[in-house]
Design a protein around this motif. Structure first.
Motif, PDB file in Angstrom:
ATOM      1  N   THR A 107       0.882  -1.288  -0.066  1.00  0.00           N
ATOM      2  CA  THR A 107      -0.037   0.056   0.024  1.00  0.00           C
ATOM      3  C   THR A 107       0.738   1.219  -0.042  1.00  0.00           C
ATOM      4  O   THR A 107       0.550   2.516   0.430  1.00  0.00           O
ATOM      5  N   GLY A 126      -2.378   1.811  -2.785  1.00  0.00           N
ATOM      6  CA  GLY A 126      -3.195   0.805  -2.513  1.00  0.00           C
ATOM      7  C   GLY A 126      -4.100   1.074  -1.429  1.00  0.00           C
ATOM      8  O   GLY A 126      -5.258   0.316  -1.038  1.00  0.00           O
ATOM      9  N   PHE A 127      -3.856   2.119  -0.550  1.00  0.00           N
ATOM     10  CA  PHE A 127      -4.970   2.408   0.442  1.00  0.00           C
ATOM     11  C   PHE A 127      -5.086   3.994   0.287  1.00  0.00           C
ATOM     12  O   PHE A 127      -4.422   4.950   0.881  1.00  0.00           O
ATOM     13  N   LEU A 180      -5.520   6.620   3.339  1.00  0.00           N
ATOM     14  CA  LEU A 180      -4.421   7.176   4.294  1.00  0.00           C
ATOM     15  C   LEU A 180      -4.003   8.421   3.464  1.00  0.00           C
ATOM     16  O   LEU A 180      -3.726   9.461   3.999  1.00  0.00           O
ATOM     17  N   ALA A 186      -5.736   6.194  10.090  1.00  0.00           N
ATOM     18  CA  ALA A 186      -5.552   5.639   8.656  1.00  0.00           C
ATOM     19  C   ALA A 186      -3.983   4.924   8.407  1.00  0.00           C
ATOM     20  O   ALA A 186      -4.270   3.833   7.883  1.00  0.00           O
ATOM     21  N   ALA A 246      -4.094   1.215   7.249  1.00  0.00           N
ATOM     22  CA  ALA A 246      -3.258   0.826   5.926  1.00  0.00           C
ATOM     23  C   ALA A 246      -2.024  -0.246   6.181  1.00  0.00           C
ATOM     24  O   ALA A 246      -1.614  -1.006   5.414  1.00  0.00           O
ATOM     25  N   GLY A 295      -4.339  -3.681   5.779  1.00  0.00           N
ATOM     26  CA  GLY A 295      -4.072  -3.403   4.397  1.00  0.00           C
ATOM     27  C   GLY A 295      -2.804  -4.088   3.788  1.00  0.00           C
ATOM     28  O   GLY A 295      -2.469  -4.102   2.867  1.00  0.00           O
ATOM     29  N   GLY A 315       0.501  -2.842   4.523  1.00  0.00           N
ATOM     30  CA  GLY A 315       1.499  -1.966   4.016  1.00  0.00           C
ATOM     31  C   GLY A 315       2.570  -1.809   5.228  1.00  0.00           C
ATOM     32  O   GLY A 315       2.716  -2.423   6.223  1.00  0.00           O
ATOM     33  N   ARG A 366       3.143  10.115  -0.633  1.00  0.00           N
ATOM     34  CA  ARG A 366       1.925   9.216  -0.736  1.00  0.00           C
ATOM     35  C   ARG A 366       1.423   8.974  -2.165  1.00  0.00           C
ATOM     36  O   ARG A 366       0.982   8.440  -2.812  1.00  0.00           O
TER      37      ARG A 366
END
Length: 121
Positions: free
Chosen positions: A7, A11-12, A15, A63, A67, A71, A73, A121
């Motif tokens: 992530t 991917g997320f 965030l 978040a 993530a 997730g 990450g 990000r």
């Protein structure tokens, strides 16, 4: 051959949204600080904005945790988010103590770091 879902970049989205919200609220705090110095309602606006900014920093922590754990990450954003929450806590404390010589530069630092986090990000 195994594939690993990460992530780190895209991917997320929660965030990235949380960081963007934090960045926006810090920017709005800078604008309301100008109103604080020039109008009667500026103090109320800046005070409400401080609460919103602090909430955005807490949302960033949430978040980052989401993530990472579900997730899949990296845990690194959690450290960044907690660091922002610490900076936000210091910012609120020095604002309440009316220490503009610390409060203003810390706000500029927080905005710069938040923009940097958003760009990463």
């Amino acid at each position: 051959m195994t594939t690993h879902v990460t992530t780190e970049r895209s991917g997320f989205p929660f965030l990235r949204i949380a960081i963007a919200l934090q960045t926006l609220t810090i920017f709005l705090q800078a604008a309301s600080s100008g109103l604080l110095m020039t109008s009667a309602y500026g103090e109320v606006l800046h005070s409400v904005g401080a609460r919103v900014m602090y909430g955005a920093s807490m949302l960033y922590v949430l978040a980052a945790v989401l993530a990472w754990k579900p997730g899949g990450g990296s845990p690194r954003p959690i450290g960044h988010a907690v660091g922002f929450l610490v900076l936000a806590s210091v910012q609120v404390a020095v604002g309440i103590a009316h220490l503009p010589s610390v409060h203003l530069p810390l706000g500029v630092l927080m905005f710069g770091l938040s923009v940097l986090a958003l760009a990463r990000r």
